[in-house]
Design a protein around this motif. Structure first.
Motif, PDB file in Angstrom:
ATOM      1  N   THR A   2       0.836  -1.192   0.000  1.00  0.00           N
ATOM      2  CA  THR A   2       0.000   0.000   0.000  1.00  0.00           C
ATOM      3  C   THR A   2       0.875   1.247   0.000  1.00  0.00           C
ATOM      4  OG1 THR A   2      -1.374  -1.283   1.499  1.00  0.00           O
ATOM      5  CG2 THR A   2      -2.024   0.953   1.087  1.00  0.00           C
ATOM      6  N   THR A   3       0.420   2.266  -0.711  1.00  0.00           N
ATOM      7  CA  THR A   3       1.157   3.531  -0.746  1.00  0.00           C
ATOM      8  C   THR A   3       0.248   4.660  -0.294  1.00  0.00           C
ATOM      9  OG1 THR A   3       0.571   3.975  -3.041  1.00  0.00           O
ATOM     10  CG2 THR A   3       2.623   2.765  -2.649  1.00  0.00           C
ATOM     11  N   VAL A   4       0.868   5.763   0.126  1.00  0.00           N
ATOM     12  CA  VAL A   4       0.152   6.987   0.469  1.00  0.00           C
ATOM     13  C   VAL A   4       0.712   8.119  -0.377  1.00  0.00           C
ATOM     14  CG1 VAL A   4      -0.458   6.319   2.822  1.00  0.00           C
ATOM     15  CG2 VAL A   4       1.700   7.456   2.407  1.00  0.00           C
ATOM     16  N   ARG A   5      -0.171   9.008  -0.806  1.00  0.00           N
ATOM     17  CA  ARG A   5       0.271  10.180  -1.558  1.00  0.00           C
ATOM     18  C   ARG A   5       0.425  11.342  -0.589  1.00  0.00           C
ATOM     19  NH1 ARG A   5      -4.041   9.123  -6.072  1.00  0.00           N
ATOM     20  NH2 ARG A   5      -5.240   9.420  -4.191  1.00  0.00           N
ATOM     21  N   VAL A   6       1.599  11.971  -0.600  1.00  0.00           N
ATOM     22  CA  VAL A   6       1.875  13.116   0.268  1.00  0.00           C
ATOM     23  C   VAL A   6       2.524  14.212  -0.562  1.00  0.00           C
ATOM     24  CG1 VAL A   6       2.129  11.729   2.359  1.00  0.00           C
ATOM     25  CG2 VAL A   6       4.130  12.236   0.993  1.00  0.00           C
ATOM     26  N   THR A   7       2.490  15.417  -0.015  1.00  0.00           N
ATOM     27  CA  THR A   7       3.134  16.562  -0.635  1.00  0.00           C
ATOM     28  C   THR A   7       4.145  17.108   0.355  1.00  0.00           C
ATOM     29  OG1 THR A   7       1.107  17.084  -1.810  1.00  0.00           O
ATOM     30  CG2 THR A   7       2.750  18.823  -1.684  1.00  0.00           C
ATOM     31  N   VAL A   8       5.349  17.412  -0.115  1.00  0.00           N
ATOM     32  CA  VAL A   8       6.383  18.011   0.729  1.00  0.00           C
ATOM     33  C   VAL A   8       6.668  19.400   0.169  1.00  0.00           C
ATOM     34  CG1 VAL A   8       8.718  17.791   1.635  1.00  0.00           C
ATOM     35  CG2 VAL A   8       7.373  15.742   1.190  1.00  0.00           C
ATOM     36  N   THR A   9       6.594  20.422   1.035  1.00  0.00           N
ATOM     37  CA  THR A   9       6.815  21.795   0.599  1.00  0.00           C
ATOM     38  C   THR A   9       7.829  22.473   1.501  1.00  0.00           C
ATOM     39  OG1 THR A   9       5.068  22.702   1.979  1.00  0.00           O
ATOM     40  CG2 THR A   9       4.451  22.035  -0.234  1.00  0.00           C
ATOM     41  N   CYS A  10       8.455  23.485   0.946  1.00  0.00           N
ATOM     42  CA  CYS A  10       9.335  24.336   1.740  1.00  0.00           C
ATOM     43  C   CYS A  10       9.498  25.667   1.023  1.00  0.00           C
ATOM     44  CB  CYS A  10      10.650  23.641   2.021  1.00  0.00           C
ATOM     45  SG  CYS A  10      12.027  24.114   1.052  1.00  0.00           S
ATOM     46  N   SER A  11       9.842  26.680   1.787  1.00  0.00           N
ATOM     47  CA  SER A  11      10.036  28.016   1.237  1.00  0.00           C
ATOM     48  C   SER A  11      11.444  28.477   1.590  1.00  0.00           C
ATOM     49  CB  SER A  11       8.994  28.971   1.828  1.00  0.00           C
ATOM     50  OG  SER A  11       9.223  30.275   1.364  1.00  0.00           O
ATOM     51  N   VAL A  17       8.392  29.110  -3.252  1.00  0.00           N
ATOM     52  CA  VAL A  17       7.891  27.869  -2.675  1.00  0.00           C
ATOM     53  C   VAL A  17       8.290  26.706  -3.569  1.00  0.00           C
ATOM     54  CG1 VAL A  17       5.851  26.579  -1.983  1.00  0.00           C
ATOM     55  CG2 VAL A  17       5.932  29.040  -1.621  1.00  0.00           C
ATOM     56  N   LEU A  18       8.867  25.679  -2.968  1.00  0.00           N
ATOM     57  CA  LEU A  18       9.198  24.447  -3.668  1.00  0.00           C
ATOM     58  C   LEU A  18       8.254  23.363  -3.176  1.00  0.00           C
ATOM     59  CD1 LEU A  18      13.083  24.575  -3.298  1.00  0.00           C
ATOM     60  CD2 LEU A  18      11.710  25.342  -5.226  1.00  0.00           C
ATOM     61  N   GLU A  19       7.738  22.561  -4.100  1.00  0.00           N
ATOM     62  CA  GLU A  19       6.744  21.558  -3.733  1.00  0.00           C
ATOM     63  C   GLU A  19       6.993  20.285  -4.516  1.00  0.00           C
ATOM     64  OE1 GLU A  19       2.541  22.785  -2.962  1.00  0.00           O
ATOM     65  OE2 GLU A  19       2.244  21.726  -4.857  1.00  0.00           O
ATOM     66  N   ARG A  20       6.904  19.142  -3.836  1.00  0.00           N
ATOM     67  CA  ARG A  20       7.057  17.837  -4.477  1.00  0.00           C
ATOM     68  C   ARG A  20       5.893  16.939  -4.079  1.00  0.00           C
ATOM     69  NH1 ARG A  20      10.706  20.470  -6.218  1.00  0.00           N
ATOM     70  NH2 ARG A  20      12.880  19.981  -6.431  1.00  0.00           N
ATOM     71  N   HIS A  21       5.295  16.279  -5.050  1.00  0.00           N
ATOM     72  CA  HIS A  21       4.232  15.302  -4.800  1.00  0.00           C
ATOM     73  C   HIS A  21       4.872  13.916  -4.859  1.00  0.00           C
ATOM     74  CE1 HIS A  21       1.172  18.388  -5.177  1.00  0.00           C
ATOM     75  NE2 HIS A  21       1.866  18.851  -6.197  1.00  0.00           N
ATOM     76  N   LEU A  22       4.652  13.115  -3.822  1.00  0.00           N
ATOM     77  CA  LEU A  22       5.305  11.810  -3.719  1.00  0.00           C
ATOM     78  C   LEU A  22       4.301  10.715  -3.429  1.00  0.00           C
ATOM     79  CD1 LEU A  22       8.164  12.848  -1.270  1.00  0.00           C
ATOM     80  CD2 LEU A  22       8.362  12.648  -3.728  1.00  0.00           C
ATOM     81  N   GLU A  23       4.631   9.509  -3.842  1.00  0.00           N
ATOM     82  CA  GLU A  23       3.929   8.313  -3.404  1.00  0.00           C
ATOM     83  C   GLU A  23       4.911   7.533  -2.554  1.00  0.00           C
ATOM     84  OE1 GLU A  23       1.495   5.815  -5.690  1.00  0.00           O
ATOM     85  OE2 GLU A  23       0.869   7.422  -7.035  1.00  0.00           O
ATOM     86  N   MET A  24       4.561   7.368  -1.296  1.00  0.00           N
ATOM     87  CA  MET A  24       5.450   6.731  -0.329  1.00  0.00           C
ATOM     88  C   MET A  24       4.798   5.443   0.179  1.00  0.00           C
ATOM     89  SD  MET A  24       8.025   8.872  -0.018  1.00  0.00           S
ATOM     90  CE  MET A  24       8.805   8.312   1.471  1.00  0.00           C
ATOM     91  N   PRO A  25       5.603   4.490   0.658  1.00  0.00           N
ATOM     92  CA  PRO A  25       5.010   3.280   1.242  1.00  0.00           C
ATOM     93  C   PRO A  25       4.251   3.619   2.521  1.00  0.00           C
ATOM     94  CG  PRO A  25       7.406   3.253   1.432  1.00  0.00           C
ATOM     95  CD  PRO A  25       7.051   4.451   0.625  1.00  0.00           C
ATOM     96  N   ALA A  26       3.181   2.893   2.779  1.00  0.00           N
ATOM     97  CA  ALA A  26       2.394   3.112   3.993  1.00  0.00           C
ATOM     98  C   ALA A  26       3.277   2.924   5.218  1.00  0.00           C
ATOM     99  CB  ALA A  26       1.222   2.147   4.028  1.00  0.00           C
ATOM    100  N   GLY A  27       3.075   3.774   6.222  1.00  0.00           N
ATOM    101  CA  GLY A  27       3.871   3.690   7.446  1.00  0.00           C
ATOM    102  C   GLY A  27       5.126   4.540   7.409  1.00  0.00           C
ATOM    103  N   CYS A  28       5.338   5.284   6.339  1.00  0.00           N
ATOM    104  CA  CYS A  28       6.542   6.131   6.266  1.00  0.00           C
ATOM    105  C   CYS A  28       6.391   7.314   7.218  1.00  0.00           C
ATOM    106  CB  CYS A  28       6.785   6.600   4.843  1.00  0.00           C
ATOM    107  SG  CYS A  28       5.551   7.735   4.240  1.00  0.00           S
TER     108      CYS A  28
END
Length: 112
Positions: A2-11, A17-28
């Motif tokens: 299973t994966t989860v979709r998350v977004t990581v941002t920073c300024s 603003v920098l932004e990345r959309h990721l698919e990570m394994p569940a439990g990360c």
């Protein structure tokens, strides 16, 4: 798996603003997502482990597990203490131009 979709941002700088959309394994964790995004290096953070992080504007720890749709934010340190900045703005405006009742309507009652 299973994966989860998350977004990581920073300024890294003002109005940038920098932004990345990721698919990570569940439990990360937040640490895993920041490492996978590569934003810590791209943002030239002095020490990514010392930076504050949060999920949707609320501070959290680096070991916080992530859920579907979370937005991980990497916070940079303040350039100026907000109290000092407010004092400087007040000093620059002068006492007459400040305060709640500085702009009165013509003919208004005192205090309004």
């Amino acid at each position: 798996m299973t994966t989860v979709r998350v977004t990581v941002t920073c300024s890294p700088a003002h109005r940038e603003v920098l932004e990345r959309h990721l698919e990570m394994p569940a439990g990360c964790t937040v640490r895993d997502a920041v490492a996978a995004s590569g934003l810590a290096a791209a943002a030239t953070l002095p020490d990514p482990g010392q930076a504050s992080v949060g999920i949707w504007g609320r501070r959290c720890g680096w070991d916080q597990p992530l859920r579907e749709g979370d937005r991980v934010e990497i916070y940079r340190g303040l350039a100026v203490d907000p109290k000092v900045a407010r004092r400087e703005r007040f000093r620059g405006q002068g006492a007459r131009a400040t305060g709640l009742f500085a702009r009165k309507r013509p003919g208004a009652k005192p205090g309004y």
